[in-house]
Motif scaffolding. Sequence first.
Motif, mmCIF file in Angstrom:
data_model
loop_
_atom_site.group_PDB
_atom_site.id
_atom_site.type_symbol
_atom_site.label_atom_id
_atom_site.label_comp_id
_atom_site.label_asym_id
_atom_site.label_seq_id
_atom_site.Cartn_x
_atom_site.Cartn_y
_atom_site.Cartn_z
ATOM 1 N N LEU A 89 0.866 -1.177 0.123
ATOM 2 C CA LEU A 89 -0.106 0.047 -0.118
ATOM 3 C C LEU A 89 0.955 1.302 0.024
ATOM 4 O O LEU A 89 0.395 2.376 0.285
ATOM 5 N N VAL B 123 -0.236 4.313 -2.219
ATOM 6 C CA VAL B 123 -1.497 4.858 -1.761
ATOM 7 C C VAL B 123 -1.181 5.577 -0.458
ATOM 8 O O VAL B 123 -1.953 6.394 -0.618
ATOM 9 N N THR C 127 -4.768 10.561 4.979
ATOM 10 C CA THR C 127 -5.459 9.985 3.878
ATOM 11 C C THR C 127 -6.917 9.918 4.026
ATOM 12 O O THR C 127 -7.234 9.468 5.180
ATOM 13 N N ASP D 263 -10.378 6.404 0.579
ATOM 14 C CA ASP D 263 -9.482 5.852 -0.052
ATOM 15 C C ASP D 263 -8.470 4.913 0.709
ATOM 16 O O ASP D 263 -8.075 3.656 0.175
ATOM 17 N N HIS E 224 -8.457 1.042 -0.822
ATOM 18 C CA HIS E 224 -7.093 0.316 -1.232
ATOM 19 C C HIS E 224 -6.704 -1.046 -0.166
ATOM 20 O O HIS E 224 -6.046 -1.731 -0.594
ATOM 21 N N ALA F 34 -8.677 -4.038 -1.199
ATOM 22 C CA ALA F 34 -8.286 -4.319 -2.213
ATOM 23 C C ALA F 34 -7.030 -5.447 -2.247
ATOM 24 O O ALA F 34 -6.527 -6.302 -2.965
ATOM 25 N N HIS F 35 -6.364 -5.155 -1.221
ATOM 26 C CA HIS F 35 -5.146 -6.002 -0.668
ATOM 27 C C HIS F 35 -5.193 -6.988 0.379
ATOM 28 O O HIS F 35 -4.164 -7.579 0.535
#
Length: 265
Positions: A28, A31, A47, A51, A55, A58-59
Amino acid sequence: MDTRADAQRRAGSDTRAGAESGTGPDDLADVLHPPETRGTPQSLALTPPADVRAHITAHLGSAARAWLHRALDEAAANPGSHGPISVWELRIAEAGRRCGPDHADAARVLILHAARADVDALTRVYFQGTTAERRAVVQALPHLVPGHEALPLVEDALRTNDTRLLAAAVGPYAARHLDPHQWRHAVLKCLFTGVSVDVVADLDRRAHRDAELARMLGDYAAERSAAGRPVPEDLHRVLTLTDPTATPPAPAAPRGTRGTDGKES
């Protein structure tokens, strides 16, 4: 009934859970760690939560991702306190075991945000939590508390000798709300404990031509030099920020491999 202590005992296996997250800490980086904050605790504080969620999910591995979605839905549906302990507080305690240590901070920050935790709830989680949970609370402050009401949490974190918690404590919330005296001592605490000043949010602006900070840095450098100990390189950097025309003191020659001297500024 499940209790926070039960959840924390189960969460004690954080370090054994890395495989469940499905990724390592670098996945990450692009990002959550923009170049100016990469490798620092400031990334989560800076952040936007949307967001972070997009992310991290997704990981994460499938089991961890499903757990996080459930935890966030529970937090959104049950904000605040319900009974002796909120369900989302239990999920915060489980985050390390469920998501792995590389993603636990992000998961905890997201849960706090989904629960719309106010200062009272953040204070409860902070003082009842582990060091890792306290770190997540401090990282969540810029997202959840616009005013100075949560400063006692930052002040407590600044008293710690845990370098990861200290690094989180000098993030954007501290930069925004600490008064000059507290902020200067926070910078000195970083120098004393070996925490890089790279993690001090808004350092350039707050240190700019700060004559009192320059005096404190000079005193600390003189004390180190008189004791035959090296002056931290970060001190030279901050001193230059306080007065661009100043000449940084030359570091003393190191004697042996001793660490910090046990005396705080």
